[in-house]
Design a protein around this motif. Structure first.
Motif: not given
Length: 404
Positions: A320-344
């Motif tokens: 629906n256009g809430t997120l633009p195109k093109p876009l590089e996106l990394r998605v988490f289904s919960f609040q990410p940890s620092m380790s997960a953020l670093l990998r992203a």
């Protein structure tokens, strides 16, 4: 235009269908939670899926009602009162619902749960179009006492399938695939791991990853373990020695880094334990002192569903256009940890997309709490590419989309 909600569930039960009341309570309890556990299932919080219960034809047309959401699962509890006392408007609406569902190419689903075979045949005979709808017979759910809980598990699974089939496929996996990775210490966790593996196999519609069976000869077993954790839902059997075993700790850390959905089974028997040093804080915990393995699977299916609900919401935001195109996106289904953020951040930094392409790391509301939020933003600024942003759907909307 606001994004449509990912999923709704519509339940039909005639108020005089007392035999079906237990099944309705189990399904609603599995989705909405409550103060008390519901027959073999754990107490949980509300998943946030809109659920409506009807005893007659809804006021809106079936097509309009189903298509108001990305996906709709319709569940009909078929008992004698439903077949004998429901009026023609109800049956007309139900036929419209089934025909619309059948023509939706997997967008919607319908499940008619017959209390017994004779009543099921009466239901199918109400309208010719209903004869093509395959019924779920309650006797197929096991012994009488456990059937409501088994139906609740099946409903969670059907919800997962609806969401998963509309998401981008994962290489090498069929749509709706859910692999449960059983992480355990072999010194004291084997009996519980074997019992859980057997329970999964008995159900038939789940899969498991068990290292003795699933690590192929001639391959790097450490890499295969990491790949298995990163692509599965992790069930951590925390027995007395679990925290002290190197590969158990590694599997927990991998799950944290890959942001893998996970469930912790607290199986320690001691009264005192040292402070935790493993990242268990985001993981729901279940105890089974009564040996109820369904409680583990129930929590695991809910975590898998929670993961897919947010993923499906993100796909709708793209549409629906809430997120633009093109876009590089990394998605988490919960609040990410620092380790997960670093990998992203490293993944975004390695992207070959043009530097002008917006780069987002998206996770569900609410935002990280004070302190963690500032630390996370500092990490993204340091290790992510220039312009990378860490946002939730609400903060994204409040800051005019993905533009830095």
């Amino acid at each position: 235009m606001p994004a449509a909600a990912p999923l709704q569930i519509i339940l039909f039960r005639h108020p005089d269908d007392l035999d079906a009341k237990r099944y309705e309570d189990a399904v609603l309890g599995a989705l909405q939670g409550g103060k008390d556990a519901v027959e073999y299932l754990a107490t949980v919080e509300d998943l946030g899926i809109q659920t409506e219960v009807f005893s007659d034809a809804p006021p809106r047309t079936a097509g309009d009602m189903l298509d108001a959401f990305c996906h709709t699962l319709t569940v009909v509890f078929v008992d004698r009162a439903l077949c004998d006392k429901s009026g023609s408007s109800f049956w007309d609406w139900l036929v419209q619902c089934w025909n619309h569902t059948d023509a939706s190419a997997g967008r919607h689903a319908m499940l008619a749960v017959a209390m017994d075979e004779r009543i099921g045949r009466a239901f199918s005979g109400k309208r010719p179009d209903l004869e093509s709808l395959q019924l779920l017979q309650t006797f197929s759910l096991g012994e009488h006492a456990i059937r409501p809980a088994m139906l609740a598990l099946r409903i969670l699974h059907e919800c997962r399938l609806l969401l998963a089939t509309s998401l981008p496929p994962i290489a090498g996996q069929k749509p709706g695939h859910l692999r449960l990775f059983i992480s355990h210490a072999k010194i004291d966790g084997l009996p519980l791991a074997h019992a859980l593996k057997y329970q999964i196999e008995v159900l038939g519609w789940l899969e498991d990853f068990y290292d003795v069976d699933d690590l192929p000869a001639g391959r790097n077993w450490q890499r295969e373990l990491e790949r298995g954790v990163g692509s599965s839902l992790l069930i951590m059997l925390r027995t007395e020695v679990y925290d002290g075993r190197h590969w158990c700790r590694q599997e927990v850390l991998w799950a944290d880094e890959y942001a893998t959905p996970a469930v912790l089974v607290e199986a320690r028997t001691g009264l005192n334990h040292p402070a935790d040093f493993l990242p268990f804080d985001r993981v729901p915990t279940v105890r089974i002192p009564d040996g109820n393995l369904l409680r583990i699977l129930f929590l695991a299916l809910r975590e898998g569903l929670r993961f897919l609900l947010f993923s499906r919401r993100v796909e709708e935001m793209k549409t629906n256009g809430t997120l633009p195109k093109p876009l590089e996106l990394r998605v988490f289904s919960f609040q990410p940890s620092m380790s997960a953020l670093l990998r992203a951040c490293r993944s975004l930094a390695d992207s070959l997309e043009p530097a002008s392409t917006p780069r987002l790391i998206l996770y569900p509301d609410p935002p990280l709490r004070a302190g963690l939020y500032e630390a996370a933003q500092a990490l993204v600024s340091t290790y992510g590419p220039v312009g990378a942003r860490l946002v939730t759907p609400n903060t994204l909307a409040a800051t005019t989309g993905a533009r830095p």
